[in-house]
Design a protein around this motif. Structure first.
Motif, short mmCIF file in Angstrom:
data_model
loop_
_atom_site.label_atom_id
_atom_site.label_comp_id
_atom_site.label_asym_id
_atom_site.label_seq_id
_atom_site.Cartn_x
_atom_site.Cartn_y
_atom_site.Cartn_z
N ARG A 177 24.65 -6.61 -64.53
CA ARG A 177 23.41 -6.15 -63.88
C ARG A 177 22.44 -7.32 -63.71
O ARG A 177 21.82 -7.48 -62.66
CB ARG A 177 22.76 -5.04 -64.71
CG ARG A 177 21.34 -4.69 -64.23
CD ARG A 177 20.81 -3.46 -64.89
NE ARG A 177 19.37 -3.35 -64.75
CZ ARG A 177 18.71 -2.21 -64.53
NH1 ARG A 177 19.37 -1.08 -64.41
NH2 ARG A 177 17.40 -2.19 -64.44
N LEU A 178 22.32 -8.14 -64.74
CA LEU A 178 21.46 -9.33 -64.66
C LEU A 178 21.96 -10.27 -63.56
O LEU A 178 21.15 -10.79 -62.78
CB LEU A 178 21.46 -10.06 -66.01
CG LEU A 178 20.74 -11.41 -66.07
CD1 LEU A 178 19.27 -11.27 -65.70
CD2 LEU A 178 20.89 -12.02 -67.47
N LEU A 179 23.26 -10.46 -63.49
CA LEU A 179 23.84 -11.30 -62.43
C LEU A 179 23.53 -10.72 -61.05
O LEU A 179 23.25 -11.48 -60.11
CB LEU A 179 25.36 -11.40 -62.63
CG LEU A 179 26.13 -12.23 -61.60
CD1 LEU A 179 25.66 -13.68 -61.61
CD2 LEU A 179 27.63 -12.15 -61.88
N SER A 180 23.55 -9.40 -60.93
CA SER A 180 23.24 -8.74 -59.66
C SER A 180 21.80 -9.04 -59.24
O SER A 180 21.53 -9.36 -58.06
CB SER A 180 23.43 -7.23 -59.78
OG SER A 180 24.72 -6.89 -60.23
N SER A 181 20.87 -8.95 -60.19
CA SER A 181 19.46 -9.21 -59.89
C SER A 181 19.22 -10.66 -59.53
O SER A 181 18.46 -10.98 -58.60
CB SER A 181 18.59 -8.82 -61.09
OG SER A 181 18.73 -7.46 -61.40
N PHE A 229 28.49 -7.26 -47.58
CA PHE A 229 29.62 -7.86 -48.27
C PHE A 229 29.28 -8.16 -49.73
O PHE A 229 30.06 -7.85 -50.64
CB PHE A 229 30.04 -9.14 -47.55
CG PHE A 229 31.22 -9.84 -48.18
CD1 PHE A 229 32.49 -9.28 -48.13
CD2 PHE A 229 31.05 -11.05 -48.84
CE1 PHE A 229 33.58 -9.91 -48.72
CE2 PHE A 229 32.13 -11.69 -49.43
CZ PHE A 229 33.40 -11.12 -49.36
N ILE A 230 28.11 -8.75 -49.97
CA ILE A 230 27.67 -9.05 -51.34
C ILE A 230 27.50 -7.77 -52.14
O ILE A 230 27.90 -7.69 -53.31
CB ILE A 230 26.35 -9.86 -51.32
CG1 ILE A 230 26.59 -11.25 -50.71
CG2 ILE A 230 25.78 -10.01 -52.73
CD1 ILE A 230 25.32 -12.02 -50.45
N ALA A 231 26.92 -6.75 -51.50
CA ALA A 231 26.73 -5.46 -52.18
C ALA A 231 28.07 -4.86 -52.60
O ALA A 231 28.22 -4.35 -53.72
CB ALA A 231 25.98 -4.49 -51.27
N LEU A 232 29.07 -4.93 -51.72
CA LEU A 232 30.39 -4.37 -52.02
C LEU A 232 31.07 -5.12 -53.16
O LEU A 232 31.74 -4.52 -54.01
CB LEU A 232 31.27 -4.40 -50.77
CG LEU A 232 30.90 -3.40 -49.67
CD1 LEU A 232 31.76 -3.63 -48.43
CD2 LEU A 232 31.04 -1.97 -50.15
N ILE A 233 30.88 -6.45 -53.20
CA ILE A 233 31.44 -7.25 -54.29
C ILE A 233 30.89 -6.78 -55.63
O ILE A 233 31.64 -6.59 -56.60
CB ILE A 233 31.13 -8.75 -54.09
CG1 ILE A 233 31.96 -9.32 -52.94
CG2 ILE A 233 31.40 -9.53 -55.38
CD1 ILE A 233 31.62 -10.75 -52.60
N PHE A 234 29.58 -6.54 -55.68
CA PHE A 234 28.97 -6.13 -56.94
C PHE A 234 29.30 -4.68 -57.30
O PHE A 234 29.32 -4.32 -58.48
CB PHE A 234 27.46 -6.37 -56.91
CG PHE A 234 27.10 -7.79 -57.23
CD1 PHE A 234 27.08 -8.23 -58.55
CD2 PHE A 234 26.81 -8.69 -56.24
CE1 PHE A 234 26.77 -9.53 -58.86
CE2 PHE A 234 26.50 -10.01 -56.53
CZ PHE A 234 26.49 -10.43 -57.85
N VAL A 235 29.54 -3.85 -56.30
CA VAL A 235 29.99 -2.48 -56.58
C VAL A 235 31.34 -2.53 -57.31
O VAL A 235 31.53 -1.88 -58.35
CB VAL A 235 30.11 -1.67 -55.27
CG1 VAL A 235 30.88 -0.37 -55.52
CG2 VAL A 235 28.73 -1.34 -54.72
N VAL A 236 32.27 -3.30 -56.76
CA VAL A 236 33.59 -3.43 -57.37
C VAL A 236 33.49 -4.06 -58.76
O VAL A 236 34.12 -3.60 -59.72
CB VAL A 236 34.52 -4.28 -56.47
CG1 VAL A 236 35.85 -4.56 -57.18
CG2 VAL A 236 34.76 -3.57 -55.15
N LEU A 237 32.67 -5.11 -58.88
CA LEU A 237 32.51 -5.80 -60.16
C LEU A 237 31.96 -4.86 -61.24
O LEU A 237 32.42 -4.87 -62.39
CB LEU A 237 31.57 -6.99 -59.97
CG LEU A 237 31.38 -7.93 -61.17
CD1 LEU A 237 32.71 -8.51 -61.61
CD2 LEU A 237 30.40 -9.04 -60.82
#
Length: 252
Positions: free
Chosen positions: A40-44, A15-23
């Protein structure tokens, strides 16, 4: 950890991965490169926090990788500046060296076949050639020779880490080693595609999107690797407790 807990963790990660894909898709098409890098920084940072709070596996190497990824992403925000480029390259080298040493220590060299050596080394040499050719073609775009050699060294250490991860997976085949290998391949592919987008200006939006997809893929499997390591540790502890309980019952 029971089956329900495992399924819950898996759903959380996905779910978290999909959120960041869309973002990331939104930012690459509607915002500038700085915002894209901040995401990208927020993802890390999110991956680091998830690892810290939701995976009870306090492994120093994995911790250091996540922290160094955050530091490299901070440097990437200032990539156009000389210091930003240099620090990004140095953080990348540190990440790949750490991952290389981690993989190297666990490879069972006696189990590596001749075919493994042949295939992996040929692929490695081919990728070294592609890296050398690509960087030589854009060498004039770097601000100094030192910056050029640091970027080249970061690429080489990345390829070495991929080579070691392939040997590790071949000799200790498991989900954990496979996830480790996927994470490394994602990181080096992300770096290479981002370089093409930044210096060659080849369909930059498309290439940056591929770059970010590879990076998120890498983060996802790095977290999965940490999670599998945690499950393995818990299984060992459960087996030890079961053995102790059995011995105590016999003694009684």
């Amino acid at each position: 950890m029971n089956r329900i807990d495992r399924l819950s963790k898996n759903k959380q990660m996905l779910f978290i991965a999909l959120i960041f894909v869309v973002l990331n898709i939104i930012t690459i098409y509607f915002f500038d490169l700085t915002i894209f890098r901040l995401v990208r920084l927020l993802s890390s940072i999110t991956a680091l926090l998830y690892f810290h709070f939701y995976i009870s596996y306090k492994n120093k190497i994995i911790y250091s990788i996540f922290i160094m990824l955050v530091c490299s992403d901070v440097s990437m925000i200032f990539y156009e500046h000389y210091l930003g480029l240099m620090t990004y390259a140095m953080w990348s080298i540190a990440i790949y060296l750490t991952l290389s040493i981690s993989a190297l220590r666990k490879i069972q060299w006696r189990r590596v076949t001749i075919l493994d050596y042949l295939v992996f080394i040929l692929v490695f040499l081919f990728n070294v050639y592609i890296l050398h050719f690509t960087l030589s073609d854009i060498s004039d775009l770097f601000q100094s020779k030192l910056a050029y050699y640091l970027i080249k060294l970061s690429g080489l250490t990345g390829l070495v880490s991929c080579l070691f991860s392939a040997f590790l997976n071949a000799t200790r085949l498991s989900f954990r080693t496979a996830y480790f290998m996927y994470a490394l391949f994602g990181l080096i592919f992300s770096d290479f595609v981002a370089m093409l987008a930044f210096y060659y200006k080849i369909e930059p939006k498309l290439f940056y999107l591929i770059d970010r997809a590879a990076y998120l893929f890498s983060l996802f499997f790095l977290v999965r690797h940490a999670y599998m390591a945690y499950l393995q540790k818990e299984a060992v502890k459960a087996a030890a407790l079961l053995k102790k309980s059995y011995q105590d019952s016999i003694s009684f």
